[in-house]
Scaffold this motif. Sequence first.
Motif, PDB file in Angstrom:
ATOM      1  N   TRP A 173      12.212  63.108  39.772  1.00 41.68           N
ATOM      2  CA  TRP A 173      11.067  61.854  39.666  1.00 41.68           C
ATOM      3  C   TRP A 173       9.997  61.882  38.506  1.00 41.68           C
ATOM      4  O   TRP A 173       9.342  60.741  38.105  1.00 41.68           O
ATOM      5  CB  TRP A 173      10.373  61.858  40.789  1.00 41.68           C
ATOM      6  CG  TRP A 173       9.587  62.936  41.006  1.00 41.68           C
ATOM      7  CD1 TRP A 173       9.986  63.911  41.696  1.00 41.68           C
ATOM      8  CD2 TRP A 173       8.193  63.270  40.789  1.00 41.68           C
ATOM      9  NE1 TRP A 173       9.111  65.144  41.824  1.00 41.68           N
ATOM     10  CE2 TRP A 173       7.988  64.447  41.250  1.00 41.68           C
ATOM     11  CE3 TRP A 173       7.384  62.635  40.160  1.00 41.68           C
ATOM     12  CZ2 TRP A 173       6.690  64.956  41.133  1.00 41.68           C
ATOM     13  CZ3 TRP A 173       5.958  63.065  39.795  1.00 41.68           C
ATOM     14  CH2 TRP A 173       5.821  64.482  40.393  1.00 41.68           C
ATOM     15  N   GLY A 176      10.608  59.140  35.562  1.00 37.50           N
ATOM     16  CA  GLY A 176      10.367  57.709  35.937  1.00 37.50           C
ATOM     17  C   GLY A 176       8.644  57.694  35.975  1.00 37.50           C
ATOM     18  O   GLY A 176       8.136  56.519  35.644  1.00 37.50           O
ATOM     19  N   GLU A 180       6.033  55.008  33.945  1.00 33.77           N
ATOM     20  CA  GLU A 180       5.212  54.274  34.484  1.00 33.77           C
ATOM     21  C   GLU A 180       3.731  54.423  33.922  1.00 33.77           C
ATOM     22  O   GLU A 180       3.206  53.504  33.636  1.00 33.77           O
ATOM     23  CB  GLU A 180       5.169  54.401  36.077  1.00 33.77           C
ATOM     24  CG  GLU A 180       6.303  53.998  36.650  1.00 33.77           C
ATOM     25  CD  GLU A 180       6.159  54.458  38.306  1.00 33.77           C
ATOM     26  OE1 GLU A 180       5.345  55.099  38.698  1.00 33.77           O
ATOM     27  OE2 GLU A 180       7.177  54.277  39.148  1.00 33.77           O
ATOM     28  N   GLU A 212      12.209  48.939  29.241  1.00 31.55           N
ATOM     29  CA  GLU A 212      13.933  49.140  29.341  1.00 31.55           C
ATOM     30  C   GLU A 212      14.103  50.532  29.852  1.00 31.55           C
ATOM     31  O   GLU A 212      14.975  50.632  30.724  1.00 31.55           O
ATOM     32  CB  GLU A 212      14.673  48.561  28.391  1.00 31.55           C
ATOM     33  CG  GLU A 212      14.650  47.186  28.084  1.00 31.55           C
ATOM     34  CD  GLU A 212      15.248  46.848  26.590  1.00 31.55           C
ATOM     35  OE1 GLU A 212      15.708  45.683  26.249  1.00 31.55           O
ATOM     36  OE2 GLU A 212      15.666  47.646  25.890  1.00 31.55           O
ATOM     37  N   ARG A 214      14.942  53.904  31.254  1.00 26.49           N
ATOM     38  CA  ARG A 214      15.398  54.624  32.669  1.00 26.49           C
ATOM     39  C   ARG A 214      15.415  55.808  32.692  1.00 26.49           C
ATOM     40  O   ARG A 214      15.761  56.647  31.582  1.00 26.49           O
ATOM     41  CB  ARG A 214      16.612  53.761  33.241  1.00 26.49           C
ATOM     42  CG  ARG A 214      16.547  52.252  33.020  1.00 26.49           C
ATOM     43  CD  ARG A 214      17.920  51.742  33.593  1.00 26.49           C
ATOM     44  NE  ARG A 214      18.946  52.548  33.357  1.00 26.49           N
ATOM     45  CZ  ARG A 214      19.826  52.338  32.387  1.00 26.49           C
ATOM     46  NH1 ARG A 214      19.606  51.471  31.532  1.00 26.49           N
ATOM     47  NH2 ARG A 214      20.714  53.024  32.132  1.00 26.49           N
ATOM     48  N   PRO A 215      15.073  56.631  33.522  1.00 27.01           N
ATOM     49  CA  PRO A 215      15.118  57.977  33.856  1.00 27.01           C
ATOM     50  C   PRO A 215      16.568  58.537  33.905  1.00 27.01           C
ATOM     51  O   PRO A 215      16.793  59.502  33.228  1.00 27.01           O
ATOM     52  CB  PRO A 215      14.539  58.330  35.179  1.00 27.01           C
ATOM     53  CG  PRO A 215      13.570  57.272  35.293  1.00 27.01           C
ATOM     54  CD  PRO A 215      14.218  56.030  34.778  1.00 27.01           C
ATOM     55  N   ASP A 216      17.516  57.752  34.257  1.00 25.45           N
ATOM     56  CA  ASP A 216      18.874  58.025  34.348  1.00 25.45           C
ATOM     57  C   ASP A 216      19.600  58.053  32.985  1.00 25.45           C
ATOM     58  O   ASP A 216      20.879  58.203  32.753  1.00 25.45           O
ATOM     59  CB  ASP A 216      19.716  57.095  35.194  1.00 25.45           C
ATOM     60  CG  ASP A 216      19.982  55.739  35.020  1.00 25.45           C
ATOM     61  OD1 ASP A 216      19.272  55.288  33.784  1.00 25.45           O
ATOM     62  OD2 ASP A 216      20.424  54.837  35.727  1.00 25.45           O
ATOM     63  N   GLN A 217      18.783  57.717  31.831  1.00 28.50           N
ATOM     64  CA  GLN A 217      19.391  57.766  30.561  1.00 28.50           C
ATOM     65  C   GLN A 217      19.089  59.182  29.815  1.00 28.50           C
ATOM     66  O   GLN A 217      19.572  59.485  28.820  1.00 28.50           O
ATOM     67  CB  GLN A 217      18.665  56.856  29.665  1.00 28.50           C
ATOM     68  CG  GLN A 217      18.969  55.526  30.015  1.00 28.50           C
ATOM     69  CD  GLN A 217      18.261  54.431  29.207  1.00 28.50           C
ATOM     70  OE1 GLN A 217      17.181  53.938  29.273  1.00 28.50           O
ATOM     71  NE2 GLN A 217      18.716  54.098  27.978  1.00 28.50           N
TER      72      GLN A 217
END
Length: 254
Positions: A173, A176, A180, A212, A214-217
């Motif tokens: 986490w 992300g 933020e 744009e 994202r953590p999943d990148q």
Amino acid sequence: MTGSLTVIGLGPGNPDQTTPEARAAIEAASDFFGYGPYLDRLELAPDQTCHASDNREELSRARAALEMAASGRSVAVVSGGDAGVFAMAAAICEAIEQDPISGREIDFRVVPGITAMLAVAARAGAPLGHDFCTVSLSDNLKPWDVIEARLRAAAGAGFVLAFYNPISRARPWQLGRAFEILREILPEATPVIFGRAVGRADEHMAVATLGEARPDQADMATCIIVGSAETRVIERKGRAPLVYSPRSTGRPAI
């Protein structure tokens, strides 16, 4: 007999990015300590020995290397990238401080290497062309509230940010949350560079906006560079964009 201990930065993964000084230090050592995947990158002679350990055992690895060096061996501890950037050089110094008798008698030196941040920046253009800072997002050795405070201070001061240890299964986490925080301070159009395994066969580069991103990148093999409000993107037809931070802030001197 007093031996030696050399901490060697191997670079980000491409053999061409291992410095001549590092290669000479590798040739001179008898024993090698390090995380297994880093040791696997070495091409050693039959009389050179590896002592692999888990990536989370840095202090115990440092103590074992010091003990062997104190016995008279020529010991090397290897790290990916630069050994002084979130890596083994600090762990060795910590072990020396805790063992002032044998630890301070050995011949000790650190051989620098190209760190991931520099390899990613070179691929992208010149995002570190002006003031920047580097932050590890791992809270294994410092509280998360300290990380948040540093992110706010650095982004608010206009620094480009480079993130090491951005995300893992145990810490899914934090990245992300970091995005933020930065969105509260920086424009959503701020460039974000994701550089994974730069210099290796599985290299992947991507540029997104902060809005744009994202953590999943990212994964643990990714180094992320977040631009300042002044960082620019130069689009090029049929080519990857260039990302750079101007050398001047464009503001008058006070």
